[in-house]
Design a protein around this motif. Structure first.
Motif, PDB file in Angstrom:
ATOM      1  N   THR A  61       0.831  -1.208   0.000  1.00  0.00           N
ATOM      2  CA  THR A  61       0.000   0.000   0.000  1.00  0.00           C
ATOM      3  C   THR A  61       0.866   1.258   0.000  1.00  0.00           C
ATOM      4  O   THR A  61       0.477   2.277  -0.544  1.00  0.00           O
ATOM      5  CB  THR A  61      -0.939   0.041   1.216  1.00  0.00           C
ATOM      6  N   LEU A 109      -9.910  -0.137  -0.275  1.00  0.00           N
ATOM      7  CA  LEU A 109      -8.861  -0.592  -1.189  1.00  0.00           C
ATOM      8  C   LEU A 109      -7.581  -0.946  -0.439  1.00  0.00           C
ATOM      9  O   LEU A 109      -6.846  -1.846  -0.819  1.00  0.00           O
ATOM     10  CB  LEU A 109      -8.595   0.484  -2.255  1.00  0.00           C
ATOM     11  N   ARG A 110      -7.317  -0.215   0.643  1.00  0.00           N
ATOM     12  CA  ARG A 110      -6.123  -0.545   1.410  1.00  0.00           C
ATOM     13  C   ARG A 110      -6.197  -1.985   1.961  1.00  0.00           C
ATOM     14  O   ARG A 110      -5.249  -2.752   1.840  1.00  0.00           O
ATOM     15  CB  ARG A 110      -5.930   0.429   2.568  1.00  0.00           C
ATOM     16  N   GLY A 161      -9.433   3.714   3.818  1.00  0.00           N
ATOM     17  CA  GLY A 161      -8.820   3.064   2.660  1.00  0.00           C
ATOM     18  C   GLY A 161      -9.429   3.402   1.330  1.00  0.00           C
ATOM     19  O   GLY A 161      -9.396   2.612   0.396  1.00  0.00           O
ATOM     20  N   THR A 162     -10.011   4.596   1.213  1.00  0.00           N
ATOM     21  CA  THR A 162     -10.641   4.961  -0.046  1.00  0.00           C
ATOM     22  C   THR A 162      -9.888   6.064  -0.786  1.00  0.00           C
ATOM     23  O   THR A 162     -10.281   6.460  -1.874  1.00  0.00           O
ATOM     24  CB  THR A 162     -12.095   5.424   0.195  1.00  0.00           C
ATOM     25  N   GLY A 163      -8.834   6.590  -0.181  1.00  0.00           N
ATOM     26  CA  GLY A 163      -7.994   7.549  -0.898  1.00  0.00           C
ATOM     27  C   GLY A 163      -7.954   8.968  -0.344  1.00  0.00           C
ATOM     28  O   GLY A 163      -7.479   9.882  -1.017  1.00  0.00           O
ATOM     29  N   LYS A 164      -8.391   9.173   0.898  1.00  0.00           N
ATOM     30  CA  LYS A 164      -8.422  10.528   1.456  1.00  0.00           C
ATOM     31  C   LYS A 164      -7.019  11.124   1.568  1.00  0.00           C
ATOM     32  O   LYS A 164      -6.737  12.196   1.040  1.00  0.00           O
ATOM     33  CB  LYS A 164      -9.109  10.529   2.830  1.00  0.00           C
ATOM     34  N   THR A 165      -6.160  10.412   2.288  1.00  0.00           N
ATOM     35  CA  THR A 165      -4.801  10.914   2.461  1.00  0.00           C
ATOM     36  C   THR A 165      -4.077  10.969   1.115  1.00  0.00           C
ATOM     37  O   THR A 165      -3.359  11.933   0.820  1.00  0.00           O
ATOM     38  CB  THR A 165      -4.027  10.015   3.451  1.00  0.00           C
ATOM     39  N   SER A 166      -4.330   9.964   0.295  1.00  0.00           N
ATOM     40  CA  SER A 166      -3.699   9.942  -1.027  1.00  0.00           C
ATOM     41  C   SER A 166      -4.091  11.159  -1.858  1.00  0.00           C
ATOM     42  O   SER A 166      -3.268  11.720  -2.581  1.00  0.00           O
ATOM     43  CB  SER A 166      -4.102   8.678  -1.782  1.00  0.00           C
ATOM     44  N   ARG A 172       1.301   3.806  -3.320  1.00  0.00           N
ATOM     45  CA  ARG A 172       0.482   4.964  -2.968  1.00  0.00           C
ATOM     46  C   ARG A 172       0.394   5.887  -4.182  1.00  0.00           C
ATOM     47  O   ARG A 172       1.415   6.186  -4.791  1.00  0.00           O
ATOM     48  CB  ARG A 172       1.073   5.730  -1.788  1.00  0.00           C
ATOM     49  N   ASN A 200     -12.807  10.328   8.883  1.00  0.00           N
ATOM     50  CA  ASN A 200     -13.728   9.234   8.555  1.00  0.00           C
ATOM     51  C   ASN A 200     -15.161   9.712   8.729  1.00  0.00           C
ATOM     52  O   ASN A 200     -15.996   9.535   7.877  1.00  0.00           O
ATOM     53  CB  ASN A 200     -13.490   8.019   9.453  1.00  0.00           C
ATOM     54  N   GLU A 258      -8.090   5.785  -7.997  1.00  0.00           N
ATOM     55  CA  GLU A 258      -9.160   5.045  -8.665  1.00  0.00           C
ATOM     56  C   GLU A 258     -10.518   5.320  -8.044  1.00  0.00           C
ATOM     57  O   GLU A 258     -10.636   5.450  -6.824  1.00  0.00           O
ATOM     58  CB  GLU A 258      -8.890   3.535  -8.559  1.00  0.00           C
TER      59      GLU A 258
HETATM   60  N1  LIG Z   1      -8.820   5.584  -4.497  1.00  0.00           N
HETATM   61  C1  LIG Z   1      -7.637   4.926  -4.447  1.00  0.00           C
HETATM   62  N2  LIG Z   1      -6.910   4.717  -5.569  1.00  0.00           N
HETATM   63  C2  LIG Z   1      -5.756   4.039  -5.519  1.00  0.00           C
HETATM   64  N3  LIG Z   1      -5.224   3.541  -4.395  1.00  0.00           N
HETATM   65  C3  LIG Z   1      -5.898   3.715  -3.235  1.00  0.00           C
HETATM   66  C4  LIG Z   1      -7.149   4.417  -3.214  1.00  0.00           C
HETATM   67  N4  LIG Z   1      -7.597   4.431  -1.954  1.00  0.00           N
HETATM   68  C5  LIG Z   1      -6.695   3.759  -1.226  1.00  0.00           C
HETATM   69  N5  LIG Z   1      -5.687   3.318  -1.997  1.00  0.00           N
HETATM   70  C6  LIG Z   1      -4.560   2.473  -1.534  1.00  0.00           C
HETATM   71  O1  LIG Z   1      -4.674   2.358  -0.127  1.00  0.00           O
HETATM   72  C7  LIG Z   1      -3.630   3.059   0.525  1.00  0.00           C
HETATM   73  C8  LIG Z   1      -4.207   3.884   1.619  1.00  0.00           C
HETATM   74  O2  LIG Z   1      -5.001   4.908   1.082  1.00  0.00           O
HETATM   75  P1  LIG Z   1      -5.250   6.266   1.861  1.00  0.00           P
HETATM   76  O3  LIG Z   1      -4.203   6.449   2.889  1.00  0.00           O
HETATM   77  O4  LIG Z   1      -5.413   7.337   0.872  1.00  0.00           O
HETATM   78  O5  LIG Z   1      -6.632   5.926   2.545  1.00  0.00           O
HETATM   79  P2  LIG Z   1      -7.501   6.866   3.498  1.00  0.00           P
HETATM   80  O6  LIG Z   1      -8.811   7.083   2.818  1.00  0.00           O
HETATM   81  O7  LIG Z   1      -6.721   8.052   3.876  1.00  0.00           O
HETATM   82  O8  LIG Z   1      -7.746   5.882   4.723  1.00  0.00           O
HETATM   83  P3  LIG Z   1      -7.876   6.241   6.313  1.00  0.00           P
HETATM   84  O9  LIG Z   1      -9.291   6.647   6.531  1.00  0.00           O
HETATM   85  O10 LIG Z   1      -7.604   4.926   6.982  1.00  0.00           O
HETATM   86  O11 LIG Z   1      -6.873   7.280   6.616  1.00  0.00           O
HETATM   87  C9  LIG Z   1      -2.930   3.849  -0.554  1.00  0.00           C
HETATM   88  O12 LIG Z   1      -1.563   3.933  -0.305  1.00  0.00           O
HETATM   89  C10 LIG Z   1      -3.215   3.061  -1.804  1.00  0.00           C
HETATM   90  O13 LIG Z   1      -2.287   2.007  -1.913  1.00  0.00           O
END
Ligand SMILES: Nc1ncnc2c1ncn2[C@@H]1O[C@H](COP(=O)(O)OP(=O)(O)OP(=O)(O)O)[C@@H](O)[C@H]1O
Ligand SMILES: [Mg+2]
Length: 398
Positions: free
Chosen positions: A9, A196-197, A51-56, A13, A138, A21
């Motif tokens: 992950t 996704l994570r 795990g849906t991409g917020k931090t990303s 990232r 969240n 995605e």
């Molecule tokens: N929409 C996405 N597209 C591609 N990869 C993703 C996506 N969302 C999550 N990932 C994968 O999961 C990992 C964690 O994503 P991210 O840190 O953005 O989640 P988050 O929404 O911030 O989760 P949390 O609520 O736990 O902080 C990324 O490093 C990537 O590998």
């Protein structure tokens, strides 16, 4: 055998918006927010499930805008010195590598109710900042965020649908030059429930397993397997919700304890190890009190120490990938003892009730078993939950 390797992950990232995605709507809104920054709100709250991409998204936004990303946590927010430093306009800085800044307050729901100071500072920051703020959370519907919500734009992330997840997994495997059965991929994607994570983590685990189909635990009920629970406890920050983590692991608490015990050395060393072992020994004390005095209320402590207690033994969040071990040897001994112990305690109750010798009750256990399965009888004998569970379990394995 523990293999610590780079976490997929992290390795994958997303760097740019195009790598993210299933969130095109959110990307559109975020770009728009940054474009018109200055005219309306100074902050955007990106919220949604894990795990849906917020931090990303925040990282990608900084990257695409060639901006420096400043991450602030709760204690930074209360540190005026640091804030001033960060907020100093770019023109005042002598050596500037990048002109732009984006400020990230990641996981704002981590700022607790008791930490009002931090939240107030954040509000002040939203008003005064000359740089865009990206806040992630969240759940932002808590009352404590009312004021913040009013001052911010909201972008909601959706759970990622399983087909999108599966496509990501397929292309990731190709990059890793690994192969997994189509069924396994489908099941991992469904089981992830939009996270996704979690899916990528499962993929990494499965790709290292002899029999990857083992990765598929019952996907119909939202059960967390012991591996995910260990991962959260050992890797992540201790959170309040962690106190309930074992409620969703279908395993008796004593067995969970063996798993935790077995895997502590895989993650902790030095002071952390000592702290974790200390928490574990307290679990043991409570356990003995529970059994001796039938003091079930202590189960709460046992639970808390095993989750929150073990988790907070570490100083920082852990990265990297650890494959956790099943506590084979002790587990077998324990399960055997456990089995005999339950059998014995049931036999004793039965013996007292029906005025036969305990020895005889033990010897004839298989004969009286069908009778003991009757719930009326179980009530009459005052069997406890674990004893009843034992009787049901015997049935399954027979
Ligand atoms: N929409 C996405 N597209 C591609 N990869 C993703 C996506 N969302 C999550 N990932 C994968 O999961 C990992 C964690 O994503 P991210 O840190 O953005 O989640 P988050 O929404 O911030 O989760 P949390 O609520 O736990 O902080 C990324 O490093 C990537 O590998
Ligand atoms: Mg995040």
């Amino acid at each position: 055998m523990n293999t610590t390797a780079i976490n997929w992950t992290e390795k994958y990232r997303p760097k740019n918006f195009i790598d993210i995605e299933g969130q095109s709507q959110a990307i559109f809104l975020l770009k728009d927010f940054l474009k018109k920054f200055g005219s309306e709100n100074k902050a955007v709250i990106i919220h949604g499930p894990p795990g849906t991409g917020k931090t990303s998204l925040a990282y990608a936004a900084a990257n695409e805008n060639k901006a420096e990303l400043f991450e602030l946590n709760a204690s930074d927010l209360r540190n005026r010195e640091k804030l001033r430093e960060i907020l100093r306009p770019a023109t005042e800085q002598r050596s500037l590598t990048k002109e732009n800044k984006i400020i990230l307050v990641d996981e704002v729901d981590g700022i607790s109710e008791t930490d009002r100071g931090g939240l107030l500072e954040l509000l002040a920051l939203v008003e005064s900042s000359s740089y865009p703020l990206i806040i992630t959370a969240n759940d932002i519907w808590d009352r404590k965020f009312t004021a913040l919500r009013k001052k911010s734009e909201l972008i909601q992330l959706k759970e990622i649908d399983y087909k999108t997840i599966k496509n990501v997994l397929v292309s990731l495997l190709r990059k890793e030059k690994k192969f997994l059965d189509n069924d396994v991929l489908t099941n991992i994607s469904i089981k992830a429930r939009g996270d996704l994570r979690a899916a990528i983590n499962d993929l990494q685990i499965a790709s290292g397993m002899k029999d990857p189909s083992q990765i598929i635990v019952d996907e119909r009920n939202k059960e967390m397997d012991i591996f995910s629970a260990l991962r959260m406890i050992f890797k992540g920050k201790p959170t309040e919700s962690m106190l309930q983590i074992f409620d969703s692991v279908k395993m008796p608490i004593d067995e969970i304890m063996l798993w935790v015990e077995e895997n502590i050395p895989a993650e902790y060393s030095g002071v952390e190890l000592a702290k974790a072992i200390d928490a574990l020994s307290k679990v043991d004390i409570f356990k003995r009190r529970i059994y001796r005095q039938q003091y079930w209320r202590f189960l709460v402590y046992e639970n808390a120490l095993l989750s929150y207690g073990i988790s907070s033994a570490k100083k920082n969040v852990k990265t990297g990938f650890t494959s956790y071990k099943k506590p084979t040897r002790i587990l077998k001994i324990w399960l055997n003892n456990q089995k005999n112990e339950k059998k014995k305690s049931i036999a004793i109750k039965y013996a007292q009730y029906s005025h036969v010798g305990e020895k005889r009750a033990m010897a004839e256990f298989s004969l009286i078993k069908p009778f003991l399965k009757n719930s009326g009888v179980q009530k009459e004998l005052k069997l406890n939950e674990e004893e009843v569970e034992y009787l049901n379990r015997v049935e399954q394995s027979a």
